[in-house]
Design an enzyme around this catalytic site. Structure first.
Site, PDB file in Angstrom:
ATOM      1  N   ASP A 155       0.874  -1.172   0.000  1.00 55.59           N
ATOM      2  CA  ASP A 155       0.000   0.000   0.000  1.00 55.59           C
ATOM      3  C   ASP A 155       0.909   1.219   0.000  1.00 55.59           C
ATOM      4  O   ASP A 155       1.726   1.387   0.909  1.00 55.59           O
ATOM      5  CB  ASP A 155      -0.895  -0.016   1.242  1.00 55.59           C
ATOM      6  N   ASP A 158       0.284   4.522   0.310  1.00 59.84           N
ATOM      7  CA  ASP A 158      -0.009   5.575   1.271  1.00 59.84           C
ATOM      8  C   ASP A 158       0.077   5.069   2.712  1.00 59.84           C
ATOM      9  O   ASP A 158      -0.648   4.166   3.104  1.00 59.84           O
ATOM     10  CB  ASP A 158      -1.395   6.153   0.991  1.00 59.84           C
TER      11      ASP A 158
END
Length: 142
Positions: A7, A9
């Protein structure tokens, strides 16, 4: 073939890529003042209260509104040109080490983000050296 999913972010970088680029987008006219406020407010809510399916959908729609009508190539160039100043200071070294470990093991590397493709693609090319980014895949559980 095995795959490793990351991921972008708050996992590979310390904040959301859209929030990281907000000042640059604002200065160059890609992000209006009202949209910047909406983005910052959404980020604060997410930071302190987390996200449920409804709030994630709102964030996705906001990101799509941001991307509507923009020159995609110019946006990608803006992201690339500002990587050193915007992204490098907030990249987690441990994440890059783990990405490299998975690359050495021959795994497919997948970078996931809710941010617009125009922001994520240059980051994927730079951070995890994906040679041929694929088109975004959206999965709906509705």
């Amino acid at each position: 073939m095995e795959a490793a999913f990351f991921d972008l972010d708050k996992t590979v970088i310390a904040k959301t890529s859209l929030i990281a680029y907000a000042p640059t987008l604002r200065k160059t006219g890609y992000l209006s003042f009202p949209m910047a406020l909406r983005t910052a407010w959404g980020h604060l809510l997410f930071k302190f209260f987390g996200a449920d399916e409804e709030s994630l959908e709102k964030a996705r729609k906001t990101a799509l509104r941001l991307a509507t009508g923009m020159n995609q190539q110019a946006m990608k160039r803006l992201v690339r040109d500002n990587l050193t100043e915007v992204i490098e200071p907030i990249v987690y070294d441990d994440a890059l080490d783990l990405i490299e470990e998975h690359r050495q093991e021959g795994r497919l590397l997948v970078l996931v983000s809710a941010s617009p493709t125009e922001i994520v693609e240059p980051l994927a090319l730079s951070l995890i050296h994906i040679s041929e980014p694929t088109r975004p895949l959206y999965i709906s559980y509705a």
